[in-house]
Design a protein around this motif. Structure first.
Motif, mmCIF file in Angstrom:
data_model
loop_
_atom_site.group_PDB
_atom_site.id
_atom_site.type_symbol
_atom_site.label_atom_id
_atom_site.label_comp_id
_atom_site.label_asym_id
_atom_site.label_seq_id
_atom_site.Cartn_x
_atom_site.Cartn_y
_atom_site.Cartn_z
ATOM 1 N N VAL A 71 0.845 -1.195 0.000
ATOM 2 C CA VAL A 71 0.000 0.000 0.000
ATOM 3 C C VAL A 71 0.880 1.244 0.000
ATOM 4 C CG1 VAL A 71 -1.767 1.303 1.239
ATOM 5 C CG2 VAL A 71 -1.849 -1.196 1.227
ATOM 6 N N LEU A 72 0.681 2.107 -0.980
ATOM 7 C CA LEU A 72 1.356 3.402 -1.049
ATOM 8 C C LEU A 72 0.341 4.490 -0.725
ATOM 9 C CD1 LEU A 72 3.484 2.926 -4.292
ATOM 10 C CD2 LEU A 72 4.216 2.643 -1.914
ATOM 11 N N ARG A 73 0.568 5.200 0.354
ATOM 12 C CA ARG A 73 -0.347 6.255 0.794
ATOM 13 C C ARG A 73 0.196 7.604 0.341
ATOM 14 N NH1 ARG A 73 -1.034 4.094 7.042
ATOM 15 N NH2 ARG A 73 -2.518 2.397 6.617
ATOM 16 N N ALA A 74 -0.456 8.186 -0.656
ATOM 17 C CA ALA A 74 0.066 9.400 -1.290
ATOM 18 C C ALA A 74 -0.541 10.663 -0.696
ATOM 19 C CB ALA A 74 -0.206 9.358 -2.790
ATOM 20 N N GLY A 75 0.256 11.734 -0.724
ATOM 21 C CA GLY A 75 -0.245 13.055 -0.391
ATOM 22 C C GLY A 75 -0.972 13.655 -1.583
ATOM 23 N N ILE A 76 -1.132 14.972 -1.590
ATOM 24 C CA ILE A 76 -1.761 15.668 -2.711
ATOM 25 C C ILE A 76 -0.916 15.452 -3.966
ATOM 26 C CG2 ILE A 76 -2.458 17.923 -3.610
ATOM 27 C CD1 ILE A 76 -4.132 16.977 -1.265
ATOM 28 N N VAL A 77 -1.525 14.916 -5.021
ATOM 29 C CA VAL A 77 -0.793 14.619 -6.253
ATOM 30 C C VAL A 77 -0.820 15.845 -7.169
ATOM 31 C CG1 VAL A 77 -0.659 13.132 -8.284
ATOM 32 C CG2 VAL A 77 -1.353 12.171 -6.074
ATOM 33 N N VAL A 78 0.364 16.289 -7.555
ATOM 34 C CA VAL A 78 0.498 17.493 -8.379
ATOM 35 C C VAL A 78 1.027 17.112 -9.752
ATOM 36 C CG1 VAL A 78 1.556 19.777 -8.584
ATOM 37 C CG2 VAL A 78 0.974 18.867 -6.321
ATOM 38 N N GLY A 79 0.232 17.383 -10.761
ATOM 39 C CA GLY A 79 0.639 17.109 -12.131
ATOM 40 C C GLY A 79 -0.379 17.678 -13.090
ATOM 41 N N SER A 80 0.001 17.845 -14.327
ATOM 42 C CA SER A 80 -0.940 18.360 -15.319
ATOM 43 C C SER A 80 -2.154 17.436 -15.374
ATOM 44 C CB SER A 80 -0.275 18.445 -16.694
ATOM 45 O OG SER A 80 0.253 17.187 -17.077
ATOM 46 N N GLY A 81 -3.339 18.015 -15.209
ATOM 47 C CA GLY A 81 -4.561 17.220 -15.271
ATOM 48 C C GLY A 81 -5.028 16.670 -13.940
ATOM 49 N N SER A 82 -4.199 16.742 -12.889
ATOM 50 C CA SER A 82 -4.656 16.244 -11.586
ATOM 51 C C SER A 82 -5.681 17.215 -11.007
ATOM 52 C CB SER A 82 -3.485 16.076 -10.616
ATOM 53 O OG SER A 82 -3.032 17.323 -10.124
ATOM 54 N N ALA A 83 -6.633 16.679 -10.241
ATOM 55 C CA ALA A 83 -7.697 17.514 -9.686
ATOM 56 C C ALA A 83 -7.125 18.620 -8.814
ATOM 57 C CB ALA A 83 -8.677 16.648 -8.890
ATOM 58 N N ALA A 127 7.259 20.485 -9.442
ATOM 59 C CA ALA A 127 6.079 19.775 -9.937
ATOM 60 C C ALA A 127 5.148 20.726 -10.668
ATOM 61 C CB ALA A 127 5.347 19.106 -8.769
ATOM 62 N N VAL A 128 4.964 21.923 -10.129
ATOM 63 C CA VAL A 128 4.114 22.925 -10.783
ATOM 64 C C VAL A 128 4.701 23.324 -12.131
ATOM 65 C CG1 VAL A 128 3.343 25.335 -10.654
ATOM 66 C CG2 VAL A 128 3.080 23.835 -8.678
ATOM 67 N N GLN A 129 6.010 23.551 -12.172
ATOM 68 C CA GLN A 129 6.651 23.961 -13.414
ATOM 69 C C GLN A 129 6.498 22.891 -14.498
ATOM 70 O OE1 GLN A 129 8.190 27.111 -13.928
ATOM 71 N NE2 GLN A 129 7.866 26.341 -16.010
ATOM 72 N N LEU A 130 6.689 21.637 -14.121
ATOM 73 C CA LEU A 130 6.526 20.542 -15.085
ATOM 74 C C LEU A 130 5.080 20.458 -15.580
ATOM 75 C CD1 LEU A 130 8.685 17.749 -13.405
ATOM 76 C CD2 LEU A 130 9.127 18.850 -15.613
ATOM 77 N N ALA A 131 4.126 20.634 -14.667
ATOM 78 C CA ALA A 131 2.718 20.563 -15.053
ATOM 79 C C ALA A 131 2.362 21.700 -16.008
ATOM 80 C CB ALA A 131 1.831 20.624 -13.805
ATOM 81 N N LEU A 132 2.877 22.888 -15.737
ATOM 82 C CA LEU A 132 2.609 24.030 -16.615
ATOM 83 C C LEU A 132 3.214 23.824 -17.994
ATOM 84 C CD1 LEU A 132 3.171 26.973 -14.095
ATOM 85 C CD2 LEU A 132 1.003 26.300 -15.140
ATOM 86 N N GLU A 133 4.405 23.257 -18.033
ATOM 87 C CA GLU A 133 5.054 22.998 -19.327
ATOM 88 C C GLU A 133 4.235 22.004 -20.140
ATOM 89 O OE1 GLU A 133 8.970 21.694 -18.391
ATOM 90 O OE2 GLU A 133 9.664 23.676 -17.717
ATOM 91 N N ARG A 134 3.730 20.964 -19.487
ATOM 92 C CA ARG A 134 2.893 19.977 -20.175
ATOM 93 C C ARG A 134 1.638 20.639 -20.741
ATOM 94 N NH1 ARG A 134 4.921 15.009 -21.672
ATOM 95 N NH2 ARG A 134 6.095 14.050 -19.982
ATOM 96 N N ALA A 135 1.024 21.495 -19.923
ATOM 97 C CA ALA A 135 -0.202 22.155 -20.366
ATOM 98 C C ALA A 135 0.072 23.087 -21.542
ATOM 99 C CB ALA A 135 -0.812 22.929 -19.202
ATOM 100 N N GLU A 136 1.179 23.814 -21.472
ATOM 101 C CA GLU A 136 1.522 24.749 -22.550
ATOM 102 C C GLU A 136 1.836 24.005 -23.848
ATOM 103 O OE1 GLU A 136 4.730 26.955 -20.924
ATOM 104 O OE2 GLU A 136 3.475 28.072 -19.505
ATOM 105 N N GLN A 137 2.420 22.827 -23.716
ATOM 106 C CA GLN A 137 2.758 22.021 -24.894
ATOM 107 C C GLN A 137 1.583 21.173 -25.377
ATOM 108 O OE1 GLN A 137 6.021 19.726 -23.406
ATOM 109 N NE2 GLN A 137 7.380 21.486 -23.198
#
Length: 310
Positions: free
Chosen positions: A141-153, A289-299
């Motif tokens: 079991v992997l218990r994750a915190g808030i997941v940050v990525g392009s498209g995550s809620a 994580a925010v920077q990577l998500a923004l780059e994905r969204a921009e691309q």
């Protein structure tokens, strides 16, 4: 290895599939609607099963030669109040199907549950853990915190709030502490524990290197985007008003807004462990994580969205 992925059409499932395919694994994918599962050309279409784990009438026997099963089914976005019962039923039905195979490890992505008083959502995740770990097949079991990525809620909510509101009058739960984790790191943990016997029948909290408040997360997003934002926290905003605040300002559904607000009142901070060192994972900071998500969204290269499971 032959690997089963439940929730294959979901946010994490669609991120996990290309990584496992690249490693040369044979995949068996479970989805509720085959017609919406068309992104992966390398998948053997005969290994895609249309199964609703809440409806036994849709259950067909799975291939017997499964080695590892990823359990990625969550109902937080689909209902208010009764999702706990649904998640428990889905887990029980999953075990009935998987016990007919040669599976020797179950991997479940859960949530951090270290507080005495949990939200309905986090309590449901803990209940599912108990169900899965009661079976003879070892569970990791992997218990994750808030997941940050392009498209995550979580990321989409934060992005909408900061981009749309120069001045925010926000509820007090923005002072709640959490330990956000980049979606890239989540996938590395999921893949890293595959077949690792030292993780069998154990649970691990996974999060990024920082403990932040939700206010910190909003402010750091604004700094990455070079936006000036002012934020005022008021103590009188009720959970219902907070839910409406998210629903009207962001692109989230009202159901998800209610469940998010319920969970955001609970601190989600990891218990210390060295799993990331054992798996040689470099944890990304929230800003990274925010920077990577923004780059994905921009691309326009967002691999998956929290809406994909609908």
């Amino acid at each position: 290895m032959t690997i089963l992925i439940t929730g294959a059409n979901g946010y994490i499932g669609q991120r996990l599939i290309p990584v496992l395919l690249k490693q040369g694994h044979q995949l068996v994918c479970c989805v509720r609607d085959k017609s919406r599962f068309t992104r992966f050309d390398k998948l053997d279409k005969n290994q895609v099963f249309e199964i609703d784990f809440l409806d036994p009438a849709t259950h067909t026997p799975l291939p017997r030669n499964i080695d590892i099963a990823f359990y990625l089914i969550h109902s937080m976005s689909s209902s208010i109040g009764d999702f706990s019962e649904k998640e428990a039923l889905a887990a029980q039905n999953f075990l009935r199907l998987i016990e007919q195979t040669s599976c020797w490890q179950i991997i479940y992505l859960s949530g951090i549950v270290n507080e005495e008083k949990l939200s309905d959502h986090l309590q449901s995740r803990l209940n599912v853990e108990t169900i899965l770990r009661s079976h003879r097949i070892p569970a990791t079991v992997l218990r994750a915190g808030i997941v940050v990525g392009s498209g995550s809620a979580s990321f989409e909510v934060i992005r909408d709030l900061v981009e749309k509101l120069p001045i925010m009058v926000a509820p007090r739960w923005l002072k709640t502490t959490c330990q956000p984790i980049a979606v890239r790191n989540v996938i590395q943990f999921l893949v890293g524990v595959m077949g690792r016997k030292s993780t069998f029948n154990k649970d691990f909290d996974i999060g990024g290197p920082e403990v932040l408040t939700y206010k910190d997360m909003l402010q750091q997003y604004a700094e990455v985007r070079k936006l000036k934002r002012r934020l005022f926290i008021v103590p009188v905003m009720t959970p219902r008003l907070s839910s409406y605040w998210l629903y009207f300002v962001t692109q989230t559904s009202y159901i998800l807004a209610v469940n998010l607000v319920d969970s955001m009142k609970v601190p989600i901070v990891c218990r210390p462990n060295n799993l990331y060192k054992e798996l040689n994972i470099e944890l990304l900071s929230y800003r990274q994580a925010v920077q990577l998500a923004l780059e994905r969204a921009e691309q326009q290269s967002v691999l998956s969205s929290w809406r994909d499971s609908f």
